[in-house]
Motif scaffolding. Structure first.
Motif, PDB file in Angstrom:
ATOM      1  N   LEU A  10       0.965  -1.189   0.060  1.00 45.41           N
ATOM      2  CA  LEU A  10       0.013   0.084  -0.056  1.00 45.41           C
ATOM      3  C   LEU A  10       0.949   1.421   0.000  1.00 45.41           C
ATOM      4  O   LEU A  10       0.577   2.317  -0.838  1.00 45.41           O
ATOM      5  CB  LEU A  10      -0.774  -0.155   1.184  1.00 45.41           C
ATOM      6  CG  LEU A  10      -2.194  -1.010   1.085  1.00 45.41           C
ATOM      7  CD1 LEU A  10      -2.914  -0.724   2.271  1.00 45.41           C
ATOM      8  CD2 LEU A  10      -2.942  -0.490  -0.141  1.00 45.41           C
ATOM      9  N   PRO A  11       2.093   1.398   0.824  1.00 43.66           N
ATOM     10  CA  PRO A  11       2.715   2.526   0.618  1.00 43.66           C
ATOM     11  C   PRO A  11       3.122   3.150  -0.614  1.00 43.66           C
ATOM     12  O   PRO A  11       3.546   4.148  -0.865  1.00 43.66           O
ATOM     13  CB  PRO A  11       3.933   2.320   1.525  1.00 43.66           C
ATOM     14  CG  PRO A  11       3.320   1.375   2.477  1.00 43.66           C
ATOM     15  CD  PRO A  11       2.625   0.422   1.745  1.00 43.66           C
ATOM     16  N   LEU A  12       3.343   2.242  -1.526  1.00 46.82           N
ATOM     17  CA  LEU A  12       3.987   2.321  -2.931  1.00 46.82           C
ATOM     18  C   LEU A  12       3.030   2.629  -3.825  1.00 46.82           C
ATOM     19  O   LEU A  12       3.126   3.270  -4.770  1.00 46.82           O
ATOM     20  CB  LEU A  12       4.892   1.275  -3.374  1.00 46.82           C
ATOM     21  CG  LEU A  12       6.250   0.987  -3.094  1.00 46.82           C
ATOM     22  CD1 LEU A  12       6.447   0.814  -1.531  1.00 46.82           C
ATOM     23  CD2 LEU A  12       6.951   0.318  -3.882  1.00 46.82           C
ATOM     24  N   ILE A  13       1.609   2.405  -3.472  1.00 48.02           N
ATOM     25  CA  ILE A  13       0.680   2.798  -4.617  1.00 48.02           C
ATOM     26  C   ILE A  13      -0.340   3.625  -4.138  1.00 48.02           C
ATOM     27  O   ILE A  13      -1.128   4.229  -5.103  1.00 48.02           O
ATOM     28  CB  ILE A  13      -0.141   1.370  -4.841  1.00 48.02           C
ATOM     29  CG1 ILE A  13      -0.962   0.901  -3.735  1.00 48.02           C
ATOM     30  CG2 ILE A  13       0.835   0.215  -5.349  1.00 48.02           C
ATOM     31  CD1 ILE A  13      -2.028  -0.588  -3.799  1.00 48.02           C
ATOM     32  N   VAL A  14      -0.445   4.031  -2.724  1.00 45.22           N
ATOM     33  CA  VAL A  14      -1.457   5.202  -2.408  1.00 45.22           C
ATOM     34  C   VAL A  14      -1.125   6.436  -3.156  1.00 45.22           C
ATOM     35  O   VAL A  14      -2.200   7.134  -3.387  1.00 45.22           O
ATOM     36  CB  VAL A  14      -1.333   5.547  -0.912  1.00 45.22           C
ATOM     37  CG1 VAL A  14      -1.824   4.062  -0.093  1.00 45.22           C
ATOM     38  CG2 VAL A  14       0.164   5.909  -0.309  1.00 45.22           C
ATOM     39  N   ASN A  15       0.065   6.855  -3.585  1.00 39.51           N
ATOM     40  CA  ASN A  15       0.210   8.199  -4.263  1.00 39.51           C
ATOM     41  C   ASN A  15      -0.142   8.132  -5.806  1.00 39.51           C
ATOM     42  O   ASN A  15       0.041   9.208  -6.305  1.00 39.51           O
ATOM     43  CB  ASN A  15       1.780   8.553  -4.304  1.00 39.51           C
ATOM     44  CG  ASN A  15       2.391   8.946  -2.902  1.00 39.51           C
ATOM     45  OD1 ASN A  15       1.512   9.572  -2.058  1.00 39.51           O
ATOM     46  ND2 ASN A  15       3.282   8.335  -2.218  1.00 39.51           N
ATOM     47  N   ASP A  16      -0.345   7.005  -6.355  1.00 39.88           N
ATOM     48  CA  ASP A  16      -0.696   6.909  -7.695  1.00 39.88           C
ATOM     49  C   ASP A  16      -2.017   6.633  -8.004  1.00 39.88           C
ATOM     50  O   ASP A  16      -2.367   6.215  -9.102  1.00 39.88           O
ATOM     51  CB  ASP A  16       0.209   5.663  -8.316  1.00 39.88           C
ATOM     52  CG  ASP A  16       1.877   6.060  -8.280  1.00 39.88           C
ATOM     53  OD1 ASP A  16       2.092   7.106  -8.379  1.00 39.88           O
ATOM     54  OD2 ASP A  16       2.538   5.148  -8.044  1.00 39.88           O
TER      55      ASP A  16
END
Length: 367
Positions: free
Chosen positions: A55-61
């Motif tokens: 989740l931390p890698l995809i929440v910004n996209d």
């Protein structure tokens, strides 16, 4: 007479060598079953555990940004319709539902869903005038159904084998959280640095006073990570196929009635009640003693009172609510002031904590 003595002396070593060969072969087959049980258990919750640590890698996209953990928590709770259906079938139609076809179905669904997730997680659909990550949320729900249903189908299947393989299965279930967490730690969350943002207006006057966060990519992308999860589900399916059909594993079953109709009759009599063989009871009480002992209260002598039973279930419900619903849904907000790296480490180490605690409990049991 001397020749007969020589022959008599020659037989025991030959018999011993054959016995040693058979013993070593049995150990190899037993080790194979342990490995397959562990790999099978790893597929139980690897998809959803992998989603949490990614989740931390995809929440910004995605359009949902930091709301995604809350959405995912709701989807996981909704996915309990799978276990509810299995439970109702065992309750009202005992012996009708065979867990093996269900396992084939949910593991196959998990393979397809994780593979599609690798290519569709960034795609958005306009819903109500705003962009939404419909493919990501839909596939996350399907993976939640797979993992939640595995809790009520994998265990009854493993109970067909000897008790020692059930412990190995639970070790694999713990690794379903540990392995994605370790891979996520290797992946990293990417480096963030700030640069001056150039703002232009109609007068061609520039202002370099504002800072903008620039996110560097991680060591490998989320797409590669989701493909890794799909491979893990394929490994789970292969392990289940071998546990179901390999001749060496067939000798490790409790009885030859596994494929016979007598097992169905036992299902109708027992209703596939898992309460009689929970993982914590088996190391503490042997099967022969389980039926003879009556439940004793930890607060005093005699059986459990209604108050104690209600108290235990209330505490159990409260702990599970915090662990599986409340804390994951607010974790993004609690970590937001510290950035994505803190959120990444919190989510990853949270997935590591559960298998480590279970490993410690194997040696230091607390009644």
């Amino acid at each position: 007479m001397a020749v007969e003595d020589m022959c008599a002396c020659a037989v025991p070593p030959l018999a011993n060598s054959v016995g040693v060969h058979l013993l070593s072969s049995a150990r190899i087959m037993s080790l194979l079953t342990h490995v397959l049980a562990c790999l099978f258990g790893m597929g139980s919750w690897v998809a959803i555990n992998g989603m949490w640590v990614e989740l931390p890698l995809i929440v910004n996209d995605i359009p949902e940004h930091w709301l995604l953990p809350s959405y995912l928590t709701v989807l996981i709770q909704m996915a309990n319709i799978g276990p509810l259906f299995i439970t109702l079938m065992h309750r009202f139609r005992p012996g009708v539902l065979d867990e093996r076809p269900v396992i084939y179905g949910i593991v196959g669904l998990g393979i397809v869903a994780t593979f599609l997730l690798a290519f569709l997680w960034k795609h958005t659909v306009t819903v109500g005038g705003s962009l939404r990550s419909v493919p990501l949320l839909t596939l996350s729900f399907l993976l939640s159904v797979v993992d939640c249903t595995s809790s009520v189908t994998f265990l009854p299947f493993m109970m067909r084998l000897r008790p020692q393989y059930l412990t190995t299965y639970f070790a694999g279930e713990g690794l379903s959280g540990l392995v994605p967490a370790v891979v996520a730690l290797i992946q990293g969350v990417g480096v963030v640095h700030c640069e001056n943002a150039t703002l232009s207006n109609n007068s061609n006057i520039t202002d370099n006073g504002m800072l903008q966060a620039i996110y560097q990519p991680a060591k490998f992308s989320a797409q590669v990570f989701f493909i890794f999860l799909s491979v893990m589900m394929v490994v789970c399916l292969v392990a289940f196929l071998l546990l179901n059909h390999h001749p060496a594993v067939a000798r490790e079953r409790k009885s030859e009635r596994y494929f016979s109709g007598e097992l169905d009759r036992e299902k109708k009599e027992q209703g596939l009640s898992l309460n009689a063989q929970t993982p914590e009871q088996k190391p503490m009480i042997s099967p022969s003693e389980a039926g003879k002992r009556e439940l004793r209260s930890s607060f005093g002598r005699g059986t459990y009172s209604i108050f104690e039973v209600v108290f235990i279930f209330v505490v159990l419900a409260w702990v599970n609510a915090l662990t599986n619903a409340v804390l994951p849904s607010v974790q993004s907000y609690s970590c937001m002031p510290y950035g994505n790296k803190a959120y990444h480490l919190a989510a990853t180490m949270g997935a590591v904590a559960n298998p480590v605690a279970c490993f410690i409990a194997m040696f230091i049991p607390i009644r």
